[in-house]
Design a protein around this motif. Structure first.
Motif, PDB file in Angstrom:
ATOM      1  N   ASN A   1      -6.837  33.925 118.697  1.00  8.75           N
ATOM      2  CA  ASN A   1      -6.512  33.694 117.534  1.00  8.75           C
ATOM      3  C   ASN A   1      -6.986  32.893 116.388  1.00  8.75           C
ATOM      4  OD1 ASN A   1      -3.480  33.704 118.327  1.00  8.75           O
ATOM      5  ND2 ASN A   1      -3.804  32.038 119.730  1.00  8.75           N
TER       6      ASN A   1
ATOM      7  N   SER B   1      -6.928  31.218 122.797  1.00  5.41           N
ATOM      8  CA  SER B   1      -7.468  30.018 121.119  1.00  5.41           C
ATOM      9  C   SER B   1      -8.044  31.399 120.774  1.00  5.41           C
ATOM     10  CB  SER B   1      -7.744  28.810 122.271  1.00  5.41           C
ATOM     11  OG  SER B   1      -6.555  28.465 122.222  1.00  5.41           O
TER      12      SER B   1
ATOM     13  N   PRO C   1       0.854  32.145 115.562  1.00  6.01           N
ATOM     14  CA  PRO C   1      -0.214  32.300 116.260  1.00  6.01           C
ATOM     15  C   PRO C   1      -0.813  33.387 115.750  1.00  6.01           C
ATOM     16  CG  PRO C   1       1.258  32.161 118.442  1.00  6.01           C
ATOM     17  CD  PRO C   1       2.263  32.281 117.206  1.00  6.01           C
ATOM     18  N   ASN C   2      -1.790  32.979 115.040  1.00  2.00           N
ATOM     19  CA  ASN C   2      -2.610  34.253 114.252  1.00  2.00           C
ATOM     20  C   ASN C   2      -2.966  35.312 114.337  1.00  2.00           C
ATOM     21  OD1 ASN C   2      -2.498  32.756 111.831  1.00  2.00           O
ATOM     22  ND2 ASN C   2      -4.495  31.593 112.555  1.00  2.00           N
ATOM     23  N   GLY C   3      -2.950  35.316 116.258  1.00  4.21           N
ATOM     24  CA  GLY C   3      -2.869  36.593 116.893  1.00  4.21           C
ATOM     25  C   GLY C   3      -2.413  37.632 116.915  1.00  4.21           C
ATOM     26  N   GLN C   4      -0.724  37.128 116.974  1.00  7.93           N
ATOM     27  CA  GLN C   4       0.860  37.809 116.668  1.00  7.93           C
ATOM     28  C   GLN C   4       0.885  38.459 115.649  1.00  7.93           C
ATOM     29  OE1 GLN C   4       3.687  35.686 118.602  1.00  7.93           O
ATOM     30  NE2 GLN C   4       2.633  35.170 120.234  1.00  7.93           N
TER      31      GLN C   4
ATOM     32  N   LEU D   1      -5.787  28.349 114.256  1.00  7.71           N
ATOM     33  CA  LEU D   1      -5.153  28.916 114.916  1.00  7.71           C
ATOM     34  C   LEU D   1      -4.089  29.769 114.837  1.00  7.71           C
ATOM     35  CD1 LEU D   1      -5.943  26.824 118.231  1.00  7.71           C
ATOM     36  CD2 LEU D   1      -7.846  28.566 117.554  1.00  7.71           C
ATOM     37  N   THR D   2      -3.187  29.065 113.918  1.00  8.35           N
ATOM     38  CA  THR D   2      -1.620  29.544 113.948  1.00  8.35           C
ATOM     39  C   THR D   2      -1.611  29.783 112.152  1.00  8.35           C
ATOM     40  OG1 THR D   2      -1.147  26.629 113.788  1.00  8.35           O
ATOM     41  CG2 THR D   2      -0.763  28.197 116.062  1.00  8.35           C
TER      42      THR D   2
END
Length: 281
Positions: free
Chosen positions: A117, A114, A166-169, A151-152
């Motif tokens: 993200n 989390s 997800p923002n990380g992806q 987070l998204t």
């Protein structure tokens, strides 16, 4: 003997009162200092958070992310202010710092994904590779950005599906923003028969392009022979349009080319293959 005891008690009371008076003055100073640190720190924190929110509003940051980041920064700064105020009282703050550090480490380990993200969301806010309303492609998903959350990122696909990524992806992938620039080039390939008059084909394509008001004059349209393919001579037609007109021009121009070519007797060749049959005795 009794007189000596009275003198000793008088001396002890005097010393005690002096100690109490000294300690009381010191405690009062410490309390006043702690209160001053708390209220001044609270005021400074409020000013900093207010300034940060104004900057984010000017940058048109998503409201949800703006509120979350503001509250998070306020909480972190207020913890620092409270620890400083406690230290002003003369209380050892090392234990408090150790507790906060251990708690932060535990939370960080538990929420590692989390936090990743969240960090990606902060990068999206800072560098703004896309905004709400942009049509993007990222993490293998293409759609219109509806929300940039903590987070998204929420996308709406062309067939009206709501996809939460997800923002990380997204930040770990290649991001293609189709809405970032005001203009786009429509790339079309038109194949004609080897028997057709190329000058006539070019003239018809130029007329069709000139008849569409959505096509821009600058940059100039490119119409050229790009390939002598196996079954056709391929023309590239590359007009420039406003980004909002991209798909409309693409679809309308494709239909207009087919109708006009049929009217002019220009053929669209089909893939051909010669088959030779040999009869064996």
């Amino acid at each position: 003997m009794e007189e000596l005891q009275n003198q000793a008690m008088s001396i002890d009371w005097n010393n005690l009162l002096e100690i109490v008076r000294t300690q009381g003055v010191e405690l009062a100073i410490n309390v006043a200092t702690a209160i001053a640190i708390f209220y001044i720190g609270k005021f400074v924190v409020s000013m900093m958070v207010r300034g940060m929110r104004k900057v984010m509003q000017k940058q048109e940051v998503d409201k949800t992310l703006e509120t979350f980041v503001s509250n998070l920064v306020r909480m972190v700064l207020m913890v620092i202010v409270v620890v400083a105020a406690i230290g002003a009282l003369g209380i050892e703050t090392t234990s408090f710092i150790a507790i906060f550090g251990a708690a932060g480490l535990a939370v960080g380990l538990a929420l590692q994904g989390s936090l990743s993200n969240f960090a990606a969301g902060v990068l999206i806010v800072l560098f703004r590779p896309y905004r709400v309303g942009d049509f993007i492609e990222g993490a293998g998903i293409a759609g219109v950005v509806e929300q940039v959350q903590i987070l998204t990122t929420v996308l709406r696909t062309g067939d009206n599906k709501r996809i939460i990524v997800p923002n990380g992806q997204i930040m770990d992938s290649i991001i293609t923003n189709y809405s970032a620039n005001e203009t786009r080039r429509v790339d079309m390939v038109v194949g004609v028969s080897y028997d057709d008059d190329l000058d006539k084909v070019r003239s018809v394509l130029e007329e069709l392009v000139a008849a569409d008001d959505r096509i821009l004059d600058d940059p100039a349209v490119t119409i050229a022979v790009s390939e002598l393919a196996d079954s056709s001579v391929n023309f590239v037609v590359r007009p420039w349009v406003k980004t909002a007109d991209y798909w409309g021009v693409m679809f309308d121009m494709t239909e207009a080319i087919k109708k006009r070519f049929d009217k002019e007797g220009i053929s669209f060749p089909f893939p051909q293959q010669d088959v030779h049959l040999y009869k064996a005795d």
